[in-house]
Structures are given as structure tokens and as C-alpha cells.
Enzyme design. Sequence first.
Site, short mmCIF file in Angstrom:
data_model
loop_
_atom_site.label_atom_id
_atom_site.label_comp_id
_atom_site.label_asym_id
_atom_site.label_seq_id
_atom_site.Cartn_x
_atom_site.Cartn_y
_atom_site.Cartn_z
N HIS A 161 -14.14 9.63 -11.15
CA HIS A 161 -13.84 11.60 -10.86
C HIS A 161 -15.05 12.02 -10.63
CE1 HIS A 161 -11.21 11.69 -15.07
NE2 HIS A 161 -10.90 11.53 -13.93
N ARG A 198 2.61 6.61 -3.46
CA ARG A 198 2.66 5.74 -4.42
C ARG A 198 3.57 6.01 -5.61
NH1 ARG A 198 -1.99 4.96 -0.82
NH2 ARG A 198 -1.93 2.55 0.11
N ASN A 210 -1.51 -3.33 4.99
CA ASN A 210 -2.74 -3.78 3.42
C ASN A 210 -2.28 -4.89 2.91
OD1 ASN A 210 -3.56 -1.39 3.85
ND2 ASN A 210 -3.14 0.03 2.45
N ASP A 211 -1.24 -5.49 2.57
CA ASP A 211 -0.32 -6.26 2.29
C ASP A 211 0.12 -7.93 3.53
OD1 ASP A 211 -1.00 -6.02 -0.51
OD2 ASP A 211 0.32 -4.72 -0.93
N ARG A 239 -7.96 -10.27 -0.24
CA ARG A 239 -9.23 -8.69 0.48
C ARG A 239 -10.20 -8.40 -0.71
NH1 ARG A 239 -6.75 -2.68 1.47
NH2 ARG A 239 -5.08 -2.99 0.06
N GLU A 284 6.04 -5.41 4.46
CA GLU A 284 4.84 -6.32 3.92
C GLU A 284 4.35 -7.34 3.70
OE1 GLU A 284 2.78 -3.80 0.74
OE2 GLU A 284 4.57 -3.84 -0.19
N ARG A 344 7.95 5.60 -2.49
CA ARG A 344 8.01 4.18 -3.14
C ARG A 344 8.04 4.26 -4.33
NH1 ARG A 344 2.81 0.98 -1.92
NH2 ARG A 344 1.57 1.36 -3.10
N CYS A 350 2.21 3.36 6.86
CA CYS A 350 1.38 3.98 6.15
C CYS A 350 0.27 3.05 5.60
CB CYS A 350 2.88 4.29 5.13
SG CYS A 350 3.28 2.65 4.67
C1 PEP Z 1 -0.15 -1.45 1.94
O1 PEP Z 1 0.36 -2.26 1.09
O2 PEP Z 1 -0.07 -1.11 3.38
C2 PEP Z 1 0.50 -0.50 1.43
C3 PEP Z 1 0.53 0.81 2.11
O3 PEP Z 1 0.24 -0.12 0.53
P1 PEP Z 1 -0.76 -0.51 -0.84
O4 PEP Z 1 -2.17 -0.36 -0.42
O5 PEP Z 1 -0.11 -0.26 -2.13
O6 PEP Z 1 -0.05 -1.81 -0.82
MG MG Z 2 0.77 -2.53 -0.54
#
Ligand code: PEP
Ligand code: MG
Length: 567
Positions: free
Chosen positions: A186, A293, A451-452, A462, A428, A329, A499
Site C-alpha cells: 500500500h 488485467r 513481458n511473457d 525473469r 505472448e 483480458r 501491452c
Molecule cells: C505481458 O505478458 O506482456 C503482459 C502484458 O501481461 P502480464 O504482464 O500480465 O503477464
Molecule cells: Mg502475460
Amino acid sequence: MYEGVNASEGIGIGTVAVAVEPDLTFTPHVVEDAAAEKARFKAALEVFCEKTEAQAEHMKTSVGEAEAEIMSGHVTLAQDPELTGAIEASIDGGTCAEQALVETSTMFENMFLSMDDEVFRLRAADIADIRTGILAELLGREVVDLSVLPAGTIIVVHDLTPSMTATIDKANVAGIVTETGGRTSHSAIIARALEIPAVLSVSNACGALHNGMTAIVDGSKGVVIGEPDEETLADYTERAEQFAAEKRALEAFRGKPSVTADGIAKVLACNIGSPDDVNGALDHDAEAIGLFRSEFLFMDAKELPSEEEQFEAYRKVAVALKGAPVIIRTLDVGGDKEIPYMNLQKEENPFMGYRAIRYCLDNPDEYKVQLRALLRASAFGDIKIMVPLVTCVEEIRAVKKLVEECKAELREEGRTFNDNIQVGIMMETAAAANIPDLLAKESAFFSIGTNDLTGYTMASDRGNDRVAYLYSWYYPAVLRAIKNIIEAGVRAGIMVGMCGEAAADPLLTPLLIAWGMEEFSTSAPSILRTRKAISQWTKAEADELAAKVLELSTAEEVKALLEANAR
Ligand code: PEP
Ligand code: MG
């Protein structure tokens, strides 16, 4: 130099004030008159709740609605009959109010701490905060008041509780350093909302930094420097000025269209985790929601949220966006996102396991609750459904079949929804990046989840420091995956966005422009910066740089070339 968690970006330079928590020691004693002792406890509880409500009111205007709700949540938690009942029962047994409060609340705190779920662990911090507040009332002592600090103060505190933050006068606080808390605590959420640079979890910060000392808080890097030498101070003063100047300059992009230097229109969207985040997104000038999300709705609950609860959350976002696109999503459970009450089995390799769309298609009745809620909310705005972790055509077809089933049910029930609702894919996985042409035939849009995608392409987790050097989107393998996806989507005539965090990396902007990406979806504070980055390139300039990048073999070379051409 001390290292911690970079919880709120920016550089703060100022004078340290170590916020000492009040002395709340007491001598436990046996009480004869339990009724009088209970009345004393109730009176303290009442005063605590009144003060907390007042702080919540103050916070609504000084910080924001969502943060004020954290404080109001304290009042609800403090009045929880399970907690107060257990305290009163303890007093009935002859324990003094202070001891009953400490013992009972510690028991609840430990119970929350033992849970795996971060949401419950946050509740433990709330319980501790409530204990301090009520105990201070019982003992007649004041808790830390951060409303009267001199300008340029760096607050150093063991734990910045929501009740302390409530009193902060943002204008006087240059930075925050704590000994506990992560990026989702928080205190981190509130520091970001207040836009105060913050570094959390600096061990022994309260011992190492003293009142009156000059300190630098680099909230972007997660570094604190005490008593900097002249050179360091001058260097950081310049960086702080640059940061502030950049922020001021970015205001010029507020309300402006998102276009390249030669006028190609792009969309700047925002990533959110709950309907409460929409205000922040709109405040930072988001044109759309590129990723909601939805799993956060599930993580914040104690059981699967009902169709009605989900419908309300999705509807709220759709209405707030007034017809602008909202990509929601569907449940992305598993991997690094645990939802305890779903009782998913522990797996050897959770990122490759039973997660996201794999779980949902295996539990179609549960999944249909979400799809029905999304369809019903689509009557209130431009909601689009996005499917996470797709690896093959079969999955997207199966989702679309379920969507059609839900439509038929809703039609039967006489409910309204958008019959043309778009169903798109979160790109992804390495598999998806290899068949974007096949997936584009089945999908209304793509959104690249870098990210994935980075992790799956480079086979690099990661969270694992030893292979972190491989987790980078500057590797040609990742860049080619991104290029394949964008170009296949563009050829098929569908919208392609991104995203993942890479959407906010200004070094990548020219490449994404060159390959034809349309929507950039970032966290709220990155929106204006990304709009600026887009405005700095013409398509021809971006094409030229992208062609050079594609000839390079290593991530290091790619990054060096992008940096050399940065604007
Ligand atoms: C991603 O995987 O790039 C993504 C935006 O989703 P998350 O970070 O929630 O896995
Ligand atoms: Mg993802």
C-alpha cells in the site's frame, strides 16, 4: 549508498526526518471490572474510527478515491465483529484492554501473514496499523503526524502505513524511504499516486539515516544516498532538474493527438488492474484501455467473483471510457499469478503449465461466467475480449465457440450485448509468434505481451537472476518475433497493439512505428512520454533505423545502435 525497491519514480533530494513511532509500551494488568474495561476499549475504538474516517476524507482530495478507500477499509476491519468480539472475550477473561488488543490483533496478523496470497499479507499490515492506532488512543499517545513537516523532507520510516500517508502534505515531502514493503504494498501504491519518489525495503534505513542529514532518494533506480559528496549532489541535482523539466515538458503533449512526425495516427492506451485505476488512466490522458488485467478482480476476492460482480466492474470501466475501446483480458491465472482459493496444484514448471486459457478452457462453466459478464457489459461501451497465452488456433476457436454459446443464452434471457464484440489474442508465446498469419485469420486484433513473449522466446525466467541477462527485448530473436506478429496482423488488416512493458520503451518506438504497430498500451505515468517518443519519428526515419537494426546479431549491438539514435 543503500539499495532497495524502486517503488515510485523520480529523484528527491532533501533533509532526512526519521519518523519515530510513538512509545506504545504498557504494563499488562488484570482487570476486575470487565464492563468498564470493555467500555474503555469501545471508546478508544470509536475515536480511532472517527479519526481514520476524517483521514480518509482528507485523502480523497489530497491523494485519490482509491487510496482513501484503503483508509475506510481500516475502519471496516477495526469494527469487524470477529476481531472486536475476540478482544472483548479476552477482556471478559480479566485481560486489560491494551493486552487484549495486542494479543488478539497479533493472532489475526500472523494468520494473514501465513497466507501465500499477497492480498492477505497486505491485510496483515492493515491489522498492525489498526493496532497501533487503537493502542495509541488507549494510552493517550499521538501517532506520527506527517502533516507538519518542513519543505524538502525525506521521510525515513520503518513502515509507511496508510494512516501515516493520509496526513502527508505532498508539497513538503521530497522522498520516502522505508525498511519494509514491495512494489505492490500500500505504501508503494500511495507513493506513486502522490508522485513522491520512494525507495522501499532499505534494510536498517532508520538506523543508517539520521535526522537533519542530507539524502538523495532515486526512486527510479531504487537507490538512497546519505550525506552525498559535492560532486554526487551536483550530479543528482541536475538529474532531478532534468526529471522535473521532462515532466513539465510532457504536459505539452496532454490533449494532443498521438501521431508520428509525419502525421500517422497511433493510439495511446493504458494498462489497468481494477476499475479504480480508470481515473488515473484518464488523468494521464489515456485514449483507450489496452489491457485490463481481469485476474486482479479474482485476486482481490475470497472466492470466484460472481457474474454480477464481474459485470459491474467491466461496466464501470466501459462507461468511464465513454465509447473508447476497452480491451479486457480474460482470467490469466497461474505462472506468477496465484489465486489461493482456486486451489491449483503446485507444478514443477508453472510457466509451462496449467494456466491462463488452458485452465479456462478446461473449466468452461467458470469461464462462461466471465464471458457472460463481459458480453453484458459490452452493451455499455466498446469492450473487446482478449485471450491470454494462446499457442494454437484450436484455443481461439474454442473461446469463440463459448462466446457464441453465451450470446445464445443471453439472447434467450432477453439481455442486451454487442453482437459484434471483438475477440482478440494476447500474443505472448513463442508458438503464437510463429503462426501470426494463422492466428490473424481467427482474431479481431493482436496485443503483444512482451513481458511473457521475451521470457518464452529466450527461455529465460525473469525471476531468475542467473539468467536475467537473457531476458531482454533487444535480442534479435525477440525483435523478430515482434516484427512477425505486427506485420502479419497488418497484412491481415487487424489492429495490432502492444501491452507489455516494451511499449513504453522509447528506444523501441521507431521499430514499432516502422513495422506498423497501431496501439501502445502503457502504465498511466508512461502515456505522455510515449506520445512524445512517437511524435519524434517519421515513418521513413523509423524504417531506416529498423533496417539497420535487423542486420545486427547481438542484443548489445542493437541496444547500442538504438541508444546512439535516441531522440
Ligand atoms: C505481458 O505478458 O506482456 C503482459 C502484458 O501481461 P502480464 O504482464 O500480465 O503477464
Ligand atoms: Mg502475460
